[in-house]
Structure formats: structure tokens, C-alpha cells
Scaffold this active site. Sequence first.
Site, mmCIF file in Angstrom:
data_model
loop_
_atom_site.group_PDB
_atom_site.id
_atom_site.type_symbol
_atom_site.label_atom_id
_atom_site.label_comp_id
_atom_site.label_asym_id
_atom_site.label_seq_id
_atom_site.Cartn_x
_atom_site.Cartn_y
_atom_site.Cartn_z
ATOM 1 N N ASP A 25 40.264 -24.668 -31.742
ATOM 2 C CA ASP A 25 40.185 -25.471 -30.729
ATOM 3 C C ASP A 25 39.389 -26.781 -31.089
ATOM 4 O OD1 ASP A 25 41.951 -23.917 -29.301
ATOM 5 O OD2 ASP A 25 40.156 -22.660 -28.735
ATOM 6 N N LYS A 28 42.432 -30.162 -34.142
ATOM 7 C CA LYS A 28 43.141 -30.437 -35.299
ATOM 8 C C LYS A 28 44.641 -31.133 -34.931
ATOM 9 C CE LYS A 28 42.965 -25.851 -36.459
ATOM 10 N NZ LYS A 28 41.860 -25.405 -35.175
ATOM 11 N N GLY A 52 47.547 -23.308 -30.525
ATOM 12 C CA GLY A 52 48.067 -24.195 -29.512
ATOM 13 C C GLY A 52 47.472 -25.479 -29.715
ATOM 14 N N HIS A 53 48.481 -26.380 -30.019
ATOM 15 C CA HIS A 53 48.102 -27.875 -30.178
ATOM 16 C C HIS A 53 48.584 -28.699 -29.096
ATOM 17 C CE1 HIS A 53 47.626 -27.238 -34.932
ATOM 18 N NE2 HIS A 53 46.554 -26.892 -34.050
ATOM 19 N N GLN A 236 43.529 -21.888 -35.741
ATOM 20 C CA GLN A 236 42.244 -21.618 -35.592
ATOM 21 C C GLN A 236 41.009 -22.055 -36.554
ATOM 22 O OE1 GLN A 236 44.767 -18.756 -36.410
ATOM 23 N NE2 GLN A 236 45.304 -19.246 -34.454
#
Length: 433
Positions: A25, A28, A52-53, A236
Amino acid sequence: MRYTLNLRDTYMNNNVVIIGTQWGDEGKGKIVDWLTSYAKAVVRFQGGHNAGHTLVVDGKKTILRLIPSGILHENVICYIANGVVVSPEALLEEIAELEKHGISFCGRLHLSYAAPIILPSHVALDQAREHVLGIHKIGTTGRGIGPTYEDKVARRGLRLVDLLDINTLTEKVTTLVNYHNFLLEHYYQVKPIALKDILSTAMEWSQQLSPLITDVSHCVRTHQDKNEPVLFEGAQGSLLDIDHGTYPYVTSSSTTISSVFSGVGIGPSQVDTVLGIMKAYTTRVGSGPFPSELHDETAEYLAKQGHEFGSNTKRLRRCGWLDIVFIKKAIQLNSISCFCLTKLDVLDGLSHINLVIDYQIKSMLSLDMEEPIYDILPGWESNTAGIRDWAALPLNTKSYIEKIESLIGVPITMISTGPDRADLIIRKNPFQS
Ligand code: IMP
């Protein structure tokens, strides 16, 4: 929208890897998205839909879990390599969602034949296990990531290549699901998963995904042979690495540089630059040690200003100060050559900012008990949100960044000052030498 740049004139570093250097988180997604404008191909090499982006493009929010954000750039080819565990269900949902927004997939998304498949029974096992662990639970995303990697190394898992042969698919799925159901019923004492439902969906997956399955390692090599810029997208962060992270409170894949090589099928000489992503403070979701964690109003402030709840699971993230000791470890683990500092603007309202520069006891074995030693820096208490020029940053902000650089000995070449794709200060583009 695509940024225009003359590829041939500008690129020297054709192969850039993006690695998170904290507990994930770090922001990225936005950086991958920005750099994708300079790439021909983007490759995901580990993790799964536990990532999750969140991307904000022209004010519009998009959340991607599995598909590289390069898919939003129409001339970019996206790969999901063999190091990624693929939930066909999640992947097809994501494809459908993006198609609704007018994104075209035609010839632009390729999946490695060797990528392990996440079945609904892996998800059930993940959740049953967490339940049994109670207060000692890892705090997984509950997406079946761990059990799928376990089946991979136990050599009993299914891979995407298995979807190509429907004559043997039924038998392979049945064998694996029967094994999972045995564990679910007799060890975890929960309801088994209906085999017939999995079998019928597996046939649908076969039909829908077969055209996308290929030899990703070979495709990437082909881009590299043509000197086309390739971006390798990690998920991650280094502290969640199965070997080097805060075990057992980690994910089940290697989140460090080594997984680019095993997870795509390329060698070390095929990487030119490793860009580390470092958030200006630290967050963590799930359980496990976090020495610089805050439990006061500063934690609340960071969580609120930084929107620190998971884009994937919606869980609130734990917040604390930036830990230079951990960043140095990430540099060592990944050979990081430059950094992007993200979410700098979140610190705007603070009167002082702490940096962990050392520990009273120096051991990775007892992180829970460790007392960090802080350096306290003055805040800037003014607005940096949306600043796109180094010169426009307040003096104290520049001092904060330069202090970090001097402590870690690696340049911070990009700085993110807001959620929008364009809110960036570029001191040097990692694709340029
Ligand atoms: P798993 O990857 O779902 O098995 O979860 C293992 C640990 O990694 C948990 O602490 C999760 O919260 C954490 N984790 C997994 N994916 C991410 C991510 O994308 N960002 C932050 N933490 C993650």
C-alpha cells in the site's frame, strides 16, 4: 490519455522493476500507471488479487487487483506472469468491469500457462484457517492466496495450462477439490465446497481464458530483444516477503526482486533499474509487529488524510512513522537504485515528523519488543498537495526529503504529491539513464 515521448531517443534503461519497500500500500499503482506511459509492456510477477491498486485518472477512480494498470493505456501490452496466482473468477470480473468502461482487451492481455489457479476451495481453506487461528490470525485478505501457493510447491496445484485440455480438466479439478474438501470437513470442520459447481465454472473459465494463455517468459524476452521498454510491477511490499518479511505475518510469495526472475522467467541481466516505492510514513494491514505504529491523534490524522483503508478489503490500515531501518533493509534485499516517495502531501498538517533511525535492540527476531530511536524533524504546515516542481516545495519539505536521502544513501528521484496521475515531481525518469 497517453503522454507523448519519443521512445528511441530517450530510453536507455529499458527494464524497470517497481518494488514496494514497506508492508504494501505504498502507492505503487499510481507510479506504475505513470511509468506505463513510457513502456511497451507491463508485467505482474507475483501475488494475486490480494493486491489492490487505486488509480485516479482525470478525476475518475479505478481499482485494479490483478490486471496491470497498463491496460488503461491503449498501446501497452499487459502480462500476468507465472509467479502470480490467478483467480479466474476475479480476473473475469475485472475484465468485465473494465470492458464496461470501454477498455479494449483485444491482444493486450496475456496470461502465463504456468500461473497457478485459485479455486473457490482455496478461498474456503484460507478463511477456515484464519478462523481457527482466532486472535493469532495473520489477517490475510481471505482470497485463497496462501493455500494456492502451498499447492504449487506441493506439486498438486492446477495451472492455467490445465484449462487448455478439457479432457483432463475434470479429473484434475476433482482430485484437488476432493483433497480440499477433506481438509475443510475433517480438519477445519466446516462445510465442503460443491464440486459440481466448481467443475462447471472450470469449463467456462477454460472457454473464456484459453485464448489468453501463452508463454509469457518468451513474450517478455521478445520485447527485450527488440529493445522495447518493459515495466515489471510488484505487488505487496518487501516486509511482507515470505522469507525476509515479518514471518509469519507475511504473504505467501516472495515480494522482493528475486521473484521477478522466477516469477517471469528472465535473468538478472534483463533488469536495468529497480525503483523502490516508499510512502512518507508507514502503514500496515493485518496482524504482526509494527514498531513505529502510532495509537494517538497523529495516527488518526494520517489514516484520514491518507485515506488509509484497503482499496481491496476496505480494512482500516494501521499507521506509523517512516522507518529508515526497514527501508535500508529493503534496499539491501532488492538492490534498489532510486526511490519514489509517495503521499508526501499527507504530512502537510503536522507540526513535527518523526523518522525511525535506529533501534535500542538490533534484532529482526523480536520486533514486537523493539523500541525505535527517532529523529524528530520540523513539519512544514503548508500545502504541498499537487505541487509538480521541486523548487516550489517548502524549505522544510525539501529538508525532510534530503534527510531521508542522506540516511538511506539512495536518491529519491520521484515524489508523489497527490492521488492524481499528474501530481508528481520528476527529478529523473527511471526509464532514462
Ligand atoms: P494474504 O496475502 O491474503 O495471504 O495476506 C497475508 C498478509 O499480507 C496480510 O497481513 C495481508 O493484509 C497482507 N497483504 C496482502 N496483500 C496486501 C496488499 O496488497 N497490501 C497490503 N497488505 C497486503
